[in-house]
Design a protein around this motif. Structure first.
Motif, short mmCIF file in Angstrom:
data_model
loop_
_atom_site.label_atom_id
_atom_site.label_comp_id
_atom_site.label_asym_id
_atom_site.label_seq_id
_atom_site.Cartn_x
_atom_site.Cartn_y
_atom_site.Cartn_z
N ASP A 116 0.81 -1.21 0.00
CA ASP A 116 0.00 0.00 0.00
C ASP A 116 0.84 1.26 0.00
O ASP A 116 0.32 2.36 -0.20
N ALA A 117 2.14 1.14 0.23
CA ALA A 117 3.04 2.29 0.15
C ALA A 117 3.60 2.49 -1.25
O ALA A 117 4.46 3.35 -1.47
N ARG A 118 3.10 1.72 -2.21
CA ARG A 118 3.54 1.85 -3.60
C ARG A 118 3.20 3.24 -4.12
O ARG A 118 2.17 3.82 -3.78
N PRO A 119 4.05 3.81 -4.98
CA PRO A 119 3.74 5.13 -5.54
C PRO A 119 2.40 5.13 -6.28
O PRO A 119 2.03 4.14 -6.93
N VAL A 120 1.70 6.24 -6.19
CA VAL A 120 0.45 6.41 -6.94
C VAL A 120 0.75 6.39 -8.44
O VAL A 120 -0.01 5.87 -9.25
N GLY A 121 1.88 6.94 -8.79
CA GLY A 121 2.36 6.99 -10.18
C GLY A 121 3.75 7.58 -10.15
O GLY A 121 4.23 8.05 -9.11
N LEU A 122 4.44 7.56 -11.27
CA LEU A 122 5.78 8.10 -11.36
C LEU A 122 5.88 9.11 -12.49
O LEU A 122 5.46 8.83 -13.63
N TRP A 123 6.43 10.28 -12.17
CA TRP A 123 6.74 11.28 -13.19
C TRP A 123 8.18 11.03 -13.62
O TRP A 123 9.08 10.91 -12.80
N ILE A 124 8.40 10.95 -14.92
CA ILE A 124 9.69 10.54 -15.45
C ILE A 124 10.16 11.49 -16.53
O ILE A 124 9.38 11.93 -17.38
N ARG A 125 11.46 11.83 -16.50
CA ARG A 125 12.12 12.56 -17.59
C ARG A 125 13.28 11.72 -18.10
O ARG A 125 14.06 11.19 -17.32
N GLY A 126 13.37 11.60 -19.40
CA GLY A 126 14.44 10.81 -20.00
C GLY A 126 13.88 9.84 -21.02
O GLY A 126 12.71 9.45 -20.94
N ALA A 127 14.71 9.44 -21.97
CA ALA A 127 14.23 8.63 -23.09
C ALA A 127 14.18 7.15 -22.80
O ALA A 127 13.48 6.40 -23.47
N ALA A 128 14.92 6.69 -21.81
CA ALA A 128 15.03 5.24 -21.57
C ALA A 128 13.76 4.68 -20.95
O ALA A 128 12.92 5.41 -20.44
N ASP A 129 13.64 3.37 -21.00
CA ASP A 129 12.50 2.66 -20.41
C ASP A 129 12.85 2.30 -18.97
O ASP A 129 13.77 1.51 -18.71
N LEU A 130 12.13 2.87 -18.01
CA LEU A 130 12.44 2.67 -16.60
C LEU A 130 12.34 1.20 -16.21
O LEU A 130 13.17 0.69 -15.45
N ARG A 131 11.34 0.50 -16.68
CA ARG A 131 11.17 -0.90 -16.30
C ARG A 131 12.37 -1.74 -16.70
O ARG A 131 12.89 -2.54 -15.91
N LEU A 132 12.85 -1.54 -17.93
CA LEU A 132 13.99 -2.31 -18.40
C LEU A 132 15.25 -1.95 -17.64
O LEU A 132 16.06 -2.83 -17.29
N TRP A 133 15.44 -0.67 -17.38
CA TRP A 133 16.63 -0.25 -16.64
C TRP A 133 16.60 -0.78 -15.21
O TRP A 133 17.63 -1.17 -14.66
N ALA A 134 15.43 -0.77 -14.59
CA ALA A 134 15.34 -1.19 -13.19
C ALA A 134 15.65 -2.67 -13.01
O ALA A 134 16.06 -3.09 -11.92
#
Length: 400
Positions: A116-134
Motif C-alpha cells: 500500500d506504500a507503492r507510488p500512486v504513479g511516477l513522473w519521469i524525464r528521459g528517453a530510456a525505459d524505466l522498467r527495463l533499466w530497473a
C-alpha cells in the motif's frame, strides 16, 4: 485480484493519453503524500477515480473511506482544490517528461513489493525505459557531507558498475549520490536519479547541471508532480522507492542517523541485497555503515564484489590474494631445509637434516635444489642462506 492491483483496471491506456484513471492518479500525486499507506489501501479497494471522487465531492460522512476523518478530509480537499492534472501532464510534457502508472508497460513491477506504500504513479524525464533499466540496477547512496575517500569510492563504484552494464540509481544529492551519478556518466553508463521533488525542479540547485545531464542521458524519476519542491519527510519517503526499484543497495559512508541507512533497511525488509563500504573505525561518517555490516549487510570494496552479489551465476569477483613469492613455490621438504639453516653463519648437512626432520641424503638433495634456485650458498662442507649476512660484511661496510 492480485495484491497491489486495483479493481478499476487502470493503466490500460498508453502513458501519453490522459484517460480518467490516469488523470485521477495524476491529481492524487498532488493531493496525497508519497508513501501514504491509507491512501494506498483506498486505491487498492476503490480505484483512483473513485478515491478522487470521494476526496473532491464529500457527501458529509467521514466513513465514506475507511479511516477518513473530517480533519483529514479537510487537508485533502485543500490540496484537491488546486489540483490540475491536465496542466501537470502538459507541464511534464513540456519538460520532456511523462507520467507512468501501475499497469503501463513501463511500470517497474518490483515497486509493487511496497504494497500500500507503492507510488500512486511516477513522473519521469528521459528517453530510456524505466522498467527495463530497473531490472538490472543497483543503488549507491551515502552521506551528503562525505569525505574525499567516500566521494572516490562512490565514483569508482558508479563507474565500475556502469562498465559492467548495471544501472546506477541514487538521489542526486550532494556527496556520495552525486559522485555515484558522475562516475556512471563518466564511464558512458546509465544512471537514474530518484528525486524528492518534481522532475522539472533542479534540486539541489548546486546540482542543476548534473540533473540536467541525467535528464538527457539517463532518467529522472519522482512521485511528485511538476513544480513541487522537496521537504524533509519527502527525502525519507523517497528512499523506499530507491530500495524497491533496485536489486540491491550499497551504502558508502553514513552516520548512525543517516537517511542512507533508511534506504538500506528498506532494502532489507524487501528482501533486496544490502551492502556497505567500510571506512576508518574512528570515522563517524562510517559508523552507520559499520553498524549495518555488523548485521545483515555484506562488505564490498569494489564493483566486482557488488556485481557478484546482485548478479547472475558466473558474475564472480576475482580471487584476491597477496603476491606469490618464490619461496611459496618450494615443496614442503625444501622449505623445511631452508628454514633449518641458521639466520647467520653456516651449518653442516647433518645439522640441517636434524633440524628439518629428514635424512642427511634428503637434506643434501634439497640443499643442491635450493642452491640452483639461488636460495643457499655452499662454503666448503657447510651451507648458508643466500640472504644471511656474511661474517665479514659489517667489517667491509664499516671500513675500520
Amino acid at each position: 485480484m492480485p495484491e497491489g492491483r486495483e479493481a478499476s483496471g487502470d493503466g490500460a491506456a498508453a502513458p501519453g493519453r490522459p484517460d480518467a484513471e490516469r488523470l485521477a492518479r495524476a491529481a492524487l500525486t498532488r493531493i496525497v503524500e508519497p508513501g501514504d499507506e491509507r491512501a494506498g489501501r483506498w486505491l487498492r479497494t476503490h480505484g483512483p477515480a473513485e478515491v478522487l471522487r470521494h476526496l473532491t465531492a464529500y457527501d458529509g460522512s467521514p466513513q465514506t473511506l475507511p479511516g477518513m476523518t473530517a480533519a483529514r478530509l479537510a487537508g485533502y480537499r485543500m490540496r484537491a482544490a488546486v489540483a490540475d492534472p491536465e496542466g501537470d501532464l502538459e507541464a511534464a510534457a513540456r519538460a520532456g517528461g511523462r507520467f507512468v502508472v501501475p499497469g503501463d508497460p513501463e511500470w517497474p513491477g518490483q515497486l509493487d513489493d511496497l504494497g500500500d506504500a507503492r507510488p500512486v504513479g511516477l513522473w519521469i524525464r528521459g528517453a530510456a525505459d524505466l522498467r527495463l533499466w530497473a531490472l538490472r540496477s543497483v543503488a549507491v547512496v551515502g552521506a551528503r557531507a562525505c569525505t574525499p575517500y567516500g566521494a572516490h569510492m562512490a565514483a569508482t563504484l558508479g563507474a565500475g558498475l556502469a562498465e559492467r552494464g548495471w544501472v546506477v540509481v541514487s538521489g542526486a544529492a550532494f556527496g556520495v549520490d552525486g559522485a555515484a551519478h558522475r562516475g556512471a556518466l563518466a564511464a558512458g553508463g546509465a544512471t537514474v536519479a530518484v528525486l524528492a521533488c518534481g522532475v522539472d525542479v533542479p534540486y539541489p540547485r548546486g546540482h542543476a547541471e548534473l540533473i540536467g545531464r541525467i535528464a538527457r542521458e539517463g532518467l529522472l524519476v519522482g512521485e511528485l508532480p511538476p513544480g513541487t519542491h522537496p521537504t524533509r519527510s519527502r527525502f525519507i519517503l523517497r528512499n523506499r522507492v530507491i530500495a524497491a526499484l533496485t536489486r540491491g543497495t550499497v551504502v558508502v559512508e553514513a552516520e548512525y542517523r543517516s537517511g542512507s541507512l533508511v534506504t538500506a533497511r528498506g532494502a532489507q525488509r524487501l528482501g533486496r541485497f544490502t551492502m556497505g563500504v567500510p571506512g576508518p573505525a574512528t570515522s563517524s561518517l562510517s559508523a552507520g555503515v559499520h553498524e549495518l555490516l555488523r548485521g545483515e549487510g555484506v562488505l564490498v570494496t569494489d564493483a566486482a564484489e557488488v556485481a557478484e552479489l546482485v548478479g547472475e551465476i558466473g558474475d564472480l569477483a576475482p580471487v584476491r590474494r597477496g603476491p606469490v613469492l618464490p619461496r611459496d613455490l618450494l615443496g614442503p621438504v625444501a622449505a623445511a631445509v631452508l628454514d633449518a639453516l641458521p639466520r647467520g653463519g653456516t651449518a653442516r648437512v647433518r645439522d640441517v637434516a636434524r633440524s628439518a626432520g629428514t635424512s642427511a641424503d634428503e637434506a643434501l638433495a634439497r640443499l643442491y635444489e635450493l642452491h640452483s634456485l639461488g636460495f643457499v650458498e655452499r662454503e666448503g662442507d657447510t651451507w648458508r642462506s643466500a640472504s644471511a649476512p656474511r661474517p665479514n660484511d659489517d667489517t667491509r661496510r664499516g671500513g675500520t
